[in-house]
Design an enzyme around this catalytic site. Structure first.
Site, PDB file in Angstrom:
ATOM      1  N   GLU A  97       1.897   6.024  -1.502  1.00  0.00           N
ATOM      2  CA  GLU A  97       1.339   6.385  -0.206  1.00  0.00           C
ATOM      3  C   GLU A  97       1.882   7.722   0.278  1.00  0.00           C
ATOM      4  O   GLU A  97       1.159   8.513   0.892  1.00  0.00           O
ATOM      5  CB  GLU A  97       1.632   5.278   0.814  1.00  0.00           C
ATOM      6  CG  GLU A  97       0.830   5.384   2.111  1.00  0.00           C
ATOM      7  CD  GLU A  97       1.452   6.289   3.168  1.00  0.00           C
ATOM      8  OE1 GLU A  97       0.738   6.677   4.107  1.00  0.00           O
ATOM      9  OE2 GLU A  97       2.659   6.617   3.042  1.00  0.00           O
ATOM     10  N   ASP A 150       7.129   3.188  -1.784  1.00  0.00           N
ATOM     11  CA  ASP A 150       7.628   4.543  -2.042  1.00  0.00           C
ATOM     12  C   ASP A 150       8.045   5.187  -0.727  1.00  0.00           C
ATOM     13  O   ASP A 150       7.628   4.763   0.363  1.00  0.00           O
ATOM     14  CB  ASP A 150       6.579   5.391  -2.760  1.00  0.00           C
ATOM     15  CG  ASP A 150       5.351   5.665  -1.910  1.00  0.00           C
ATOM     16  OD1 ASP A 150       4.864   4.718  -1.241  1.00  0.00           O
ATOM     17  OD2 ASP A 150       4.859   6.803  -1.909  1.00  0.00           O
TER      18      ASP A 150
END
Length: 457
Positions: free
Chosen positions: A165, A103
């Protein structure tokens, strides 16, 4: 003790890395084109596409057991997709966990980008695009090392590529608990940090922790006319500004009692280089005292990262009754996040300007990290980095936080954690015009291949 590979073996892996790198670069470009922003305001279908593509890359690197998994967090909501891949090693060889995240941060104001954020572009040996460095380069480093070694990979392998994250890993702990046995490893390689400079590698041996919170200041129960009542009553933004100003002393050092300082690092940052790397405007003085590396790595830092008040475009002649700021507090290695949060809360509540009502809403807490001074795995990593770059790595700290490392250590307290760099000071992770130096990325791939190869011996 591991056996040092021969110079011929090192040269062989170097040649294989060079041959594999054009395809790896193309894979990085493909990953960058997927706008896998995990922030809930963005289309989460792209995050799912990103996870599926990472899974395909790992299968193509020779791992058969690859799954895209979700877990539910404490609030019952399903987390973002993570990729988990495993492969057994030779008997007696250690198991190595390779971590990265797929991500990315939102692109921010696209007007500040020289080229579209999700269209990779090379300029002067650097590949630009959101996630090119943080952390899709980390994924490519892992995939590249596996491709270079192929069937000669001897260690047991766990690859964990997270999908959330950049939003604080809200279901990371739940994922660890759900897949505890599969994620256990002797050595864990976290490819989500930075090198000292282009041409000089680094091993990250300390990370600051994080607490964040919102502080609201209220002076009135409703907005009032600034002409009729202005003077005896200060507006909430002014009161909040006065409160925020108490967080630092006249030198710019954090002035909150109870926040821990760790020892100063052995290396320091050249001020001119720091100013250039950070984009500090001419004439702006740097805050704080002591070595720059201490101010960045081993001492607390407090930043205002959000401010809610009346917008200029919709302002009227009224005194605002309330204003809110979001604070990001970086805490030194060795600090306890709960104690740090309590210290900041106590300071804010104890410095209410003019008796204003202060409300603190606590947010995220992340533990800091301090690696042992030395370990067998770290010695192997230093050797691998020196072979790849031709110069010894520097031990550095990072002012940012990777809170899940503490969670990994709770899973396997005796594991060796190696935090490796795919970025450099020019990467501008999280900012506009993020980039990765392609020559450095090739060295990262080689270093990881050498590391895995030697750990299996």
């Amino acid at each position: 003790m591991t056996t040092v590979p021969s110079p011929e073996r090192v040269a062989e892996l170097r040649d294989r890395t060079a041959a594999a790198f054009p395809a790896l670069r193309a894979e990085l470009e493909t990953l960058v084109r997927i706008p896998s922003v995990s922030n809930a305001e963005f289309d989460q279908g792209h995050v799912a596409v990103s996870a599926a593509h990472v899974a395909d890359l790992l299968r193509g690197a020779g791992i058969e057991d690859v799954r895209v998994l979700h877990v539910a967090g404490a609030d019952g909501r399903r987390g973002r997709p993570a990729v988990l891949a495993t492969r057994p090693g030779r008997e007696g060889a250690p198991t190595v966990l390779l971590y990265a995240h797929h991500d990315v941060q939102p692109p921010g104001d696209e007007a500040e980008w020289q080229t579209p954020p999700f269209e990779p572009v090379e300029r002067d040996g650097r590949l630009y695009g959101r996630g090119a460095a943080d952390d899709k380069a980390g994924i490519v480093a892992h995939v590249g090392a596996l491709r270079v070694l192929g069937d000669e990979l001897g260690v047991g392998l766990v690859v964990f590529v997270e999908g959330e994250e950049e939003i604080g890993s809200p279901t990371f702990g739940d994922f660890l608990r759900a897949h505890r046995d599969e994620l256990s490893a002797d050595v864990m390689v976290v490819a989500d940090s930075s090198n000292w400079a282009v041409g000089v590698p680094a091993l990250t041996t300390s990370l600051r922790g994080l607490v964040d919170l919102e502080v609201e200041v209220a002076a009135l129960d409703h907005a009032i006319h600034s002409g009729m009542y202005g003077g005896p009553v200060l507006d909430a933004p002014t009161l909040l500004a006065r409160l925020i100003a108490t967080l630092h002393d006249e030198h710019g050092d954090v002035a909150v009692a109870g926040l821990h300082h760790a020892p100063d690092p052995a290396v320091d940052y050249d001020e001119a280089a720091f100013r250039a790397d950070a984009g500090v405007l001419d004439g702006v003085q740097l805050a704080g005292t002591g070595p720059l590396t201490a101010r960045m790595w081993t001492r607390p830092a407090i930043s205002v990262i959000g401010f809610d008040a009346t917008r200029v475009a919709s302002a009227s002649n009224t005194i605002a009754p309330r204003a809110t700021a979001k604070l990001s507090v970086r805490i030194a290695p060795g600090s306890d996040p709960a104690q740090a949060m309590a210290a900041v809360r106590s300071h804010l509540e104890g410095h209410a300007p003019f008796g204003a009502h202060v409300t603190v809403r606590e947010g995220e807490q992340g533990k800091p990290f301090q690696a042992p001074d030395d370990s067998a795995a770290m010695r192997v990593a230093r050797w691998a980095f020196a072979q790849a770059w031709g110069t010894d790595p520097v031990d550095i700290g990072i002012g940012g936080s990777i809170p899940f490392i503490a969670d990994l250590l709770e899973l396997r307290p005796d594991a060796a954690i190696l935090v490796t760099g795919v970025e450099d000071p020019d990467s501008r992770a999280h900012g506009a015009n993020e980039s990765v130096h392609l020559g450095e990325l090739e060295k990262v791939v080689l270093a990881e291949a050498l590391l895995l190869d030697r750990l299996a011996r």
